[in-house]
Design a protein around this motif. Structure first.
Motif, PDB file in Angstrom:
ATOM      1  N   TYR A  81       0.846  -1.192   0.000  1.00 22.40           N
ATOM      2  CA  TYR A  81       0.000   0.000   0.000  1.00 22.40           C
ATOM      3  C   TYR A  81       0.876   1.235   0.000  1.00 22.40           C
ATOM      4  O   TYR A  81       1.817   1.347   0.791  1.00 22.40           O
ATOM      5  CB  TYR A  81      -0.907   0.018   1.231  1.00 22.40           C
ATOM      6  N   TYR A  82       0.570   2.170  -0.898  1.00 17.92           N
ATOM      7  CA  TYR A  82       1.316   3.424  -0.970  1.00 17.92           C
ATOM      8  C   TYR A  82       0.351   4.596  -1.029  1.00 17.92           C
ATOM      9  O   TYR A  82      -0.622   4.583  -1.798  1.00 17.92           O
ATOM     10  CB  TYR A  82       2.223   3.461  -2.206  1.00 17.92           C
ATOM     11  N   ALA A  83       0.621   5.627  -0.202  1.00 15.48           N
ATOM     12  CA  ALA A  83      -0.133   6.878  -0.257  1.00 15.48           C
ATOM     13  C   ALA A  83       0.860   8.017  -0.362  1.00 15.48           C
ATOM     14  O   ALA A  83       1.808   8.102   0.424  1.00 15.48           O
ATOM     15  CB  ALA A  83      -0.993   7.042   0.993  1.00 15.48           C
ATOM     16  N   GLY A  84       0.655   8.908  -1.315  1.00 14.84           N
ATOM     17  CA  GLY A  84       1.564  10.026  -1.518  1.00 14.84           C
ATOM     18  C   GLY A  84       1.489  10.529  -2.943  1.00 14.84           C
ATOM     19  O   GLY A  84       0.555  10.225  -3.677  1.00 14.84           O
ATOM     20  N   HIS A  85       2.484  11.320  -3.342  1.00 14.48           N
ATOM     21  CA  HIS A  85       2.514  11.839  -4.704  1.00 14.48           C
ATOM     22  C   HIS A  85       2.884  10.730  -5.683  1.00 14.48           C
ATOM     23  O   HIS A  85       3.676   9.833  -5.375  1.00 14.48           O
ATOM     24  CB  HIS A  85       3.543  12.970  -4.830  1.00 14.48           C
ATOM     25  N   GLY A  86       2.310  10.806  -6.875  1.00 15.90           N
ATOM     26  CA  GLY A  86       2.635   9.889  -7.952  1.00 15.90           C
ATOM     27  C   GLY A  86       2.431  10.587  -9.273  1.00 15.90           C
ATOM     28  O   GLY A  86       1.809  11.650  -9.344  1.00 15.90           O
ATOM     29  N   MET A  87       2.969  10.027 -10.343  1.00 10.32           N
ATOM     30  CA  MET A  87       2.839  10.660 -11.661  1.00 10.32           C
ATOM     31  C   MET A  87       2.919   9.616 -12.767  1.00 10.32           C
ATOM     32  O   MET A  87       3.385   8.489 -12.552  1.00 10.32           O
ATOM     33  CB  MET A  87       3.929  11.711 -11.856  1.00 10.32           C
ATOM     34  N   GLN A  88       2.440  10.014 -13.931  1.00 13.87           N
ATOM     35  CA  GLN A  88       2.519   9.176 -15.135  1.00 13.87           C
ATOM     36  C   GLN A  88       3.489   9.829 -16.107  1.00 13.87           C
ATOM     37  O   GLN A  88       3.351  10.995 -16.460  1.00 13.87           O
ATOM     38  CB  GLN A  88       1.140   9.060 -15.789  1.00 13.87           C
ATOM     39  N   ILE A  89       4.497   9.061 -16.545  1.00  9.49           N
ATOM     40  CA  ILE A  89       5.458   9.528 -17.540  1.00  9.49           C
ATOM     41  C   ILE A  89       5.574   8.468 -18.630  1.00  9.49           C
ATOM     42  O   ILE A  89       5.951   7.323 -18.361  1.00  9.49           O
ATOM     43  CB  ILE A  89       6.851   9.788 -16.922  1.00  9.49           C
ATOM     44  N   LYS A  90       5.207   8.827 -19.846  1.00 10.96           N
ATOM     45  CA  LYS A  90       5.321   7.937 -21.007  1.00 10.96           C
ATOM     46  C   LYS A  90       4.681   6.582 -20.744  1.00 10.96           C
ATOM     47  O   LYS A  90       5.242   5.530 -21.042  1.00 10.96           O
ATOM     48  CB  LYS A  90       6.793   7.760 -21.395  1.00 10.96           C
ATOM     49  N   GLY A  91       3.506   6.603 -20.136  1.00  9.44           N
ATOM     50  CA  GLY A  91       2.749   5.377 -19.939  1.00  9.44           C
ATOM     51  C   GLY A  91       3.152   4.560 -18.732  1.00  9.44           C
ATOM     52  O   GLY A  91       2.603   3.480 -18.514  1.00  9.44           O
ATOM     53  N   ARG A  92       4.099   5.042 -17.922  1.00  2.82           N
ATOM     54  CA  ARG A  92       4.511   4.324 -16.716  1.00  2.82           C
ATOM     55  C   ARG A  92       4.182   5.182 -15.495  1.00  2.82           C
ATOM     56  O   ARG A  92       4.252   6.410 -15.546  1.00  2.82           O
ATOM     57  CB  ARG A  92       6.007   3.986 -16.743  1.00  2.82           C
ATOM     58  N   ALA A 132      -2.236   7.508  -5.021  1.00  2.00           N
ATOM     59  CA  ALA A 132      -1.268   8.474  -5.523  1.00  2.00           C
ATOM     60  C   ALA A 132      -1.947   9.535  -6.372  1.00  2.00           C
ATOM     61  O   ALA A 132      -3.093   9.397  -6.766  1.00  2.00           O
ATOM     62  CB  ALA A 132      -0.201   7.752  -6.347  1.00  2.00           C
ATOM     63  N   CYS A 133      -1.224  10.613  -6.646  1.00  2.74           N
ATOM     64  CA  CYS A 133      -1.787  11.744  -7.381  1.00  2.74           C
ATOM     65  C   CYS A 133      -2.179  11.359  -8.789  1.00  2.74           C
ATOM     66  O   CYS A 133      -1.447  10.661  -9.477  1.00  2.74           O
ATOM     67  CB  CYS A 133      -0.758  12.866  -7.421  1.00  2.74           C
ATOM     68  N   ARG A 134      -3.348  11.841  -9.241  1.00  2.00           N
ATOM     69  CA  ARG A 134      -3.811  11.571 -10.595  1.00  2.00           C
ATOM     70  C   ARG A 134      -3.273  12.580 -11.599  1.00  2.00           C
ATOM     71  O   ARG A 134      -3.465  12.411 -12.778  1.00  2.00           O
ATOM     72  CB  ARG A 134      -5.343  11.604 -10.634  1.00  2.00           C
ATOM     73  N   ASN A 135      -2.660  13.649 -11.143  1.00  3.02           N
ATOM     74  CA  ASN A 135      -2.063  14.638 -12.039  1.00  3.02           C
ATOM     75  C   ASN A 135      -0.550  14.626 -11.888  1.00  3.02           C
ATOM     76  O   ASN A 135      -0.036  14.474 -10.786  1.00  3.02           O
ATOM     77  CB  ASN A 135      -2.565  16.059 -11.725  1.00  3.02           C
ATOM     78  N   ASN A 136       0.153  14.821 -12.986  1.00  4.76           N
ATOM     79  CA  ASN A 136       1.600  14.936 -12.951  1.00  4.76           C
ATOM     80  C   ASN A 136       1.962  16.216 -12.194  1.00  4.76           C
ATOM     81  O   ASN A 136       1.672  17.313 -12.651  1.00  4.76           O
ATOM     82  CB  ASN A 136       2.125  14.999 -14.387  1.00  4.76           C
ATOM     83  N   PRO A 137       2.589  16.125 -11.013  1.00  7.59           N
ATOM     84  CA  PRO A 137       2.887  17.331 -10.231  1.00  7.59           C
ATOM     85  C   PRO A 137       3.931  18.235 -10.875  1.00  7.59           C
ATOM     86  O   PRO A 137       4.138  19.356 -10.433  1.00  7.59           O
ATOM     87  CB  PRO A 137       3.395  16.765  -8.898  1.00  7.59           C
ATOM     88  N   PHE A 138       4.617  17.746 -11.935  1.00  3.63           N
ATOM     89  CA  PHE A 138       5.612  18.559 -12.637  1.00  3.63           C
ATOM     90  C   PHE A 138       5.148  18.872 -14.055  1.00  3.63           C
ATOM     91  O   PHE A 138       5.932  19.008 -14.980  1.00  3.63           O
ATOM     92  CB  PHE A 138       6.961  17.823 -12.683  1.00  3.63           C
ATOM     93  N   ALA A 139       3.824  18.980 -14.210  1.00  2.95           N
ATOM     94  CA  ALA A 139       3.225  19.108 -15.544  1.00  2.95           C
ATOM     95  C   ALA A 139       3.759  20.303 -16.318  1.00  2.95           C
ATOM     96  O   ALA A 139       3.882  20.256 -17.537  1.00  2.95           O
ATOM     97  CB  ALA A 139       1.709  19.214 -15.407  1.00  2.95           C
ATOM     98  N   ARG A 140       4.086  21.410 -15.633  1.00  4.32           N
ATOM     99  CA  ARG A 140       4.486  22.616 -16.351  1.00  4.32           C
ATOM    100  C   ARG A 140       5.847  22.474 -17.022  1.00  4.32           C
ATOM    101  O   ARG A 140       6.161  23.211 -17.942  1.00  4.32           O
ATOM    102  CB  ARG A 140       4.516  23.804 -15.374  1.00  4.32           C
ATOM    103  N   SER A 141       6.682  21.532 -16.548  1.00  9.04           N
ATOM    104  CA  SER A 141       8.032  21.430 -17.098  1.00  9.04           C
ATOM    105  C   SER A 141       8.270  20.164 -17.913  1.00  9.04           C
ATOM    106  O   SER A 141       9.330  19.990 -18.468  1.00  9.04           O
ATOM    107  CB  SER A 141       9.059  21.492 -15.955  1.00  9.04           C
ATOM    108  N   PHE A 142       7.246  19.273 -17.984  1.00  5.44           N
ATOM    109  CA  PHE A 142       7.428  18.023 -18.704  1.00  5.44           C
ATOM    110  C   PHE A 142       6.702  18.074 -20.040  1.00  5.44           C
ATOM    111  O   PHE A 142       5.522  18.418 -20.104  1.00  5.44           O
ATOM    112  CB  PHE A 142       6.908  16.844 -17.887  1.00  5.44           C
ATOM    113  N   ARG A 143       7.388  17.680 -21.105  1.00  2.59           N
ATOM    114  CA  ARG A 143       6.792  17.706 -22.435  1.00  2.59           C
ATOM    115  C   ARG A 143       5.686  16.667 -22.580  1.00  2.59           C
ATOM    116  O   ARG A 143       4.685  16.885 -23.245  1.00  2.59           O
ATOM    117  CB  ARG A 143       7.874  17.463 -23.497  1.00  2.59           C
TER     118      ARG A 143
END
Length: 572
Positions: free
Chosen positions: A137-148, A192-203
């Motif tokens: 079980y994990y709770a915290g920030h998460g992100m999706q990058i290139k399908g992972r 985990a987070c459903r939005n990429n927390p670094f969205a402004r800097s990631f292509r």
């Protein structure tokens, strides 16, 4: 012989767990960051150091063979430098306790850095090689990058997209570690987070988490559909985790049923904005709490009794009554789907149009035989019993509405159905629906009728009412008060003259709008006259006082009725 290896990966998320949400929050975000820095004291660091290595063992006296061991790794990350989170530690501790109660040996990590996460995951994988059931079980920030999907440690400094792979933990790698252990069953839960927390800097920034394939024997579940965002909830736990904690504690609930209950509850509470989603190839059965030989609870028995009566019904009111009374039922999704397919001409509840002062409604002659009585309950109620009333505004002396109640079914436990209204065996309301309040549900019952209808009887009561108004506002009220049976007296109403018990009911009321800021205190006074032969009251006066406003004064009077065994619709 090949081992079956069911694995369950669960992904949940938090809209509020996205660093990118700082835009537009102004001082709010600055205050949150400042507070996080202020709390980073030596004492807190020492506490976190202890919690990062906390091991919660199974209950004393539990003997678990190696082949059937239950092991869990629970991680809650919230102390991020730039975007701290409030709920991960609460969620992690609550999940750790729930798993402990289910017989798991739990390792709890709070605010783990990347090395701590990797080390604990490696040890967790080694434990799973001994067999049994594993839960991650994990709770915290998460992100999706290139399908992972990636899980973010608290000390990660990620400035570029290509740094994610070595500054975060790949969720698929954790699932692979569990699968490689070759144990019997694995469950992976990611809050985990459903939005990429670094969205402004990631292509390649994308909203939400990416879907994960479910290999044979695997169930992959998300708190909401892939690519969507999930609610952080209004309490100490996220919306999804809150309902997951409740559902997984139900004895004898298969894991598939657990997620059905969670999906139904989350979808309803979020008003269809969040719909949990699963992809499954699971073959075996798994229970967080194994079935017992104990009889089902009264609530579960009532649910199954009502489902047995409505599962083949096309009556819209009956279906609405079921799903309003049991919103978290495993059958709720099916009922809601059937309601959507219902004919547009299906009957719907409508409040009568208010009218000016008019003579009391007169009963119409009965031209058809009364419906056959199929049985009665212990309090004498029978199918077909009907009571019709007029409601009067006591200030104006005008009839403002007419309404009726008719018993359409009696459940095996004695509960009564009247359209979408559900009553206890003695007639107290469990659930009420009308055009102004599509949903009004009581914690147990609305206490109106006492346990004993005899002169001198007195009893205290307390209950909770939850309601949703037609304009979308939701309310919660707590009633506390006393019922007194004063004695018998004669009373005359449009339906006739009767000897009735006079009952006085006083209650203090505390209310709040659960999706707004309104709160209030009120006093409710009710006096009614109850006729045992009719099983109901023939008149009811209500006074409602709140603040400095003029009290609301209403009176309900019986205009006609039909009780099993009578020959006409109006017994005067």
């Amino acid at each position: 012989m090949n081992k079956t290896n069911p694995s369950i990966a669960v992904m949940t998320g938090r809209l509020g767990r996205c660093l990118g949400l700082g835009l537009g929050l102004g001082l709010g975000l600055g205050l949150g960051v400042g507070l996080a820095c202020t709390l980073a004291t030596p004492a807190l660091a020492a506490r976190d150091k202890d919690e990062r290595n906390l091991v919660i063992s199974a209950p004393a006296g539990t003997s678990v063979a190696t082949a059937s061991q239950r092991v869990a790794l629970v991680i809650g990350n919230g102390a991020y430098r730039d975007a701290p989170l409030n709920n991960p530690s609460n969620d992690a501790r609550a999940m750790a306790q729930a798993l402990k109660d289910a017989g798991f040996e739990v390792s709890l990590q709070v605010d783990a850095d990347i090395q701590g996460m990797l080390t604990s995951i490696r040890r967790f994988g080694d434990q799973l090689r001994k067999g049994g059931v594993g839960v991650f079980y994990y709770a915290g920030h998460g992100m999706q990058i290139k399908g992972r999907n990636y899980l973010i440690p608290v000390n990660s400094v990620i400035q570029r997209e290509d740094e994610v792979a070595y500054q975060a933990v790949d969720a698929q790698a954790v699932l692979d570690k569990m699968e490689a252990a070759g144990n019997g069953t694995n469950i992976m839960i990611l809050d985990a987070c459903r939005n990429n927390p670094f969205a402004r800097s990631f292509r390649s920034a994308q909203q939400g988490l990416a879907p994960m394939d479910a290999p044979v024997g695997t169930l992959v579940a998300f708190a909401t559909a892939p690519g969507s965002v999930a609610s952080d909830g209004r309490g100490s736990n996220g919306l999804y985790t809150q309902h997951l904690l409740n559902a997984m504690r139900e004895p004898g609930a298969k894991v598939e049923d657990v997620f059905k209950r969670v999906r139904s509850a989350v979808r309803r509470e979020s008003k269809d904005k969040q719909v949990p989603w699963e992809a499954t190839s699971l073959e075996g059965d798994f229970y967080f709490i194994a079935p017992t030989d104990k009889p089902p609870s009264a609530s579960a028995a009532l649910e199954e009794s009502m489902w047995a009566l409505v599962k083949n019904s096309n009556d819209v009111l009956e279906l609405k009554a079921f799903v309003a009374r049991f919103p978290a039922s495993v059958h709720a999704v099916e009922v809601l789907a059937r309601l959507k397919q219902a004919s547009p001409t299906a009957p719907a509840l409508q409040a009568p149009t208010p009218t000016a002062v008019a003579p009391s409604p007169q009963p119409t002659p009965q031209t058809q035989p009364a419906p056959a009585v199929t049985g009665s309950n212990a309090f004498g109620f029978s199918v077909g019993d009907r009571w019709s009333y007029q409601q009067i505004d006591k200030y104006k002396g005008e009839v403002i509405s007419n309404w009726n109640r008719k018993i359409s079914r009696i459940l095996p436990n004695g509960d009564l159905l009247s359209g979408s209204t559900v009553m206890s065996p003695n007639g107290n309301l469990r659930q009420l629906t009308n055009t102004r309040f599509p949903s009004r549900v009581y914690s147990e019952v609305e206490v109106l009728f006492p346990k004993k209808m005899e002169t001198g009887h007195q009893e205290d009561f307390s209950y909770q009412e939850r309601s949703r108004r037609s304009d979308g506002k939701e309310f919660e009220q707590v009633f506390k008060g006393t019922l007194k049976v004063k004695g018998q007296e004669r009373i005359k109403v449009p339906a006739g003259e009767f000897t009735a018990f006079r009952v006085e009911r006083e209650a203090s009321v505390t209310g709040t709008q659960t999706n707004g800021n309104d709160t209030w205190q009120a006093q409710q006074q009710i006096t009614y006259w109850y006729v045992p032969a009719l099983h109901y009251y023939v008149a009811l006066d209500e006074t409602w006082r709140s603040g400095k406003e003029a009290p609301i004064l209403k009176r309900n009077e019986l205009t006609s009725y039909e009780i099993a065994g009578t020959q006409t619709a109006d017994k005067r």
